[in-house]
Design a protein around this motif. Structure first.
Motif, short mmCIF file in Angstrom:
data_model
loop_
_atom_site.label_atom_id
_atom_site.label_comp_id
_atom_site.label_asym_id
_atom_site.label_seq_id
_atom_site.Cartn_x
_atom_site.Cartn_y
_atom_site.Cartn_z
N UNK A 140 0.83 -1.21 0.00
CA UNK A 140 0.00 0.00 0.00
C UNK A 140 0.87 1.25 0.00
N UNK A 141 2.06 1.14 0.59
CA UNK A 141 3.01 2.25 0.61
C UNK A 141 4.04 2.13 -0.52
N UNK A 142 3.81 1.16 -1.41
CA UNK A 142 4.67 0.94 -2.57
C UNK A 142 6.12 0.64 -2.18
N UNK A 143 6.30 -0.06 -1.06
CA UNK A 143 7.66 -0.43 -0.67
C UNK A 143 8.33 -1.32 -1.71
N UNK A 144 7.50 -2.04 -2.48
CA UNK A 144 8.08 -2.92 -3.50
C UNK A 144 8.63 -2.14 -4.70
N UNK A 145 8.36 -0.85 -4.73
CA UNK A 145 8.84 -0.01 -5.84
C UNK A 145 10.02 0.87 -5.44
N UNK A 146 10.49 0.73 -4.21
CA UNK A 146 11.63 1.54 -3.78
C UNK A 146 12.91 1.07 -4.46
N UNK A 147 13.87 1.95 -4.64
CA UNK A 147 15.14 1.54 -5.25
C UNK A 147 15.81 0.40 -4.50
N UNK A 148 15.70 0.41 -3.17
CA UNK A 148 16.31 -0.65 -2.37
C UNK A 148 15.72 -2.01 -2.72
N UNK A 149 14.39 -2.07 -2.80
CA UNK A 149 13.74 -3.34 -3.12
C UNK A 149 13.98 -3.74 -4.57
N UNK A 150 13.90 -2.77 -5.48
CA UNK A 150 14.07 -3.09 -6.90
C UNK A 150 15.50 -3.50 -7.23
N UNK A 151 16.44 -3.19 -6.35
CA UNK A 151 17.79 -3.70 -6.52
C UNK A 151 17.83 -5.21 -6.32
N UNK A 152 16.82 -5.74 -5.59
CA UNK A 152 16.70 -7.17 -5.37
C UNK A 152 15.76 -7.81 -6.39
N UNK A 153 14.70 -7.11 -6.74
CA UNK A 153 13.67 -7.61 -7.65
C UNK A 153 13.41 -6.53 -8.69
#
Length: 235
Positions: A55-68
């Motif tokens: 809901x807070x779009x944590x999956x779209x953060x640069x940190x997460x997208x560096x993994x996925x």
């Protein structure tokens, strides 16, 4: 923003701290996250669950997208080995931990059983998930947003799914599970959307006796029942 993800069980026994534990990133009630988690539970593999607040779009953060790179869930971290896509995670776990828990893959060297397994895998994606996922995505998100789902669209999808399940009915009249007479990953892969669609008014599973028998059996497995309240750490 708080650090990416929050463990659903922050305190662990001290004797476990030195042991490298698998980490599963996802959302507790996400269908794809549950698809990966049910395999971990079925195989008896302990894992730490890291909640990603979609809901807070944590999956779209640069940190997460560096993994996925696609910025989606779930994501598995096995001591630095990163793997995404729930079905890929399921296959990896089933093969890596082949000697524990329930066998979920065809026997090594049995070409015909492997071919039937792959056939069932294709059927799950093309003939089940394609329709069941659309039913739930039309219903679930709109209900959460206070909107009315398009019931005509759901009815059409249910009719299309029912036509596909006519073939499932024939298959399951001759064997216990979708890939043969032994439980496999492919059966488990049907669970997340199959369990949700009755809430949307889709009765395609219930109107097929053999399919209904099969789906009740896999739904009653302790591994799936353990996820009723959402995915949680098992360490």
């Amino acid at each position: 923003m708080k650090p990416l993800g929050t463990s659903s069980n922050a305190s662990h026994p001290s004797h476990l701290l030195a042991v490298m534990v698998l980490k599963l990133y996802g959302a507790p009630h996400s269908t794809a996250t549950k698809r990966a988690a049910v395999v971990l539970v079925e195989k008896g593999v302990p894992f730490e669950f890291i909640v990603v607040d979609t809901a807070k779009l944590e999956q779209k953060t640069p940190e997460y997208k560096a993994k996925h790179p696609f910025g989606q869930i779930p994501l598995l971290d096995d001591d630095g080995f990163l793997l995404y896509e729930s079905r890929a995670i399921g296959r990896y776990i089933a093969e890596k931990y082949a000697d524990q828990g329930t066998p979920l893959l065809p026997p090594n060297g049995d070409l015909k059983k492997k071919a039937l397994f792959e056939q069932a895998a294709s059927n799950e994606v093309a003939n089940f998930d394609f329709f069941a996922s659309q039913i739930w995505r039309e219903y679930g998100p709109k209900k959460r947003a206070g909107l009315e789902p398009d019931q005509e669209f759901i009815a059409k999808l249910n009719k299309d799914l029912s036509a596909k399940l006519d073939a499932y009915e024939v298959i399951l009249s001759k064997q216990k599970y979708i890939a043969g007479d032994e439980l496999s990953l492919i059966d488990l892969f049907h669970l997340p959307f199959g369990a949700n669609i009755p809430t949307a008014g889709a009765d395609a599973i219930a109107t097929h006796p053999n399919v209904s028998r099969w789906f009740k059996e896999i739904s009653d497995r302790p591994s799936w029942q353990a996820l009723n309240d959402g995915v949680k750490s098992t360490v």
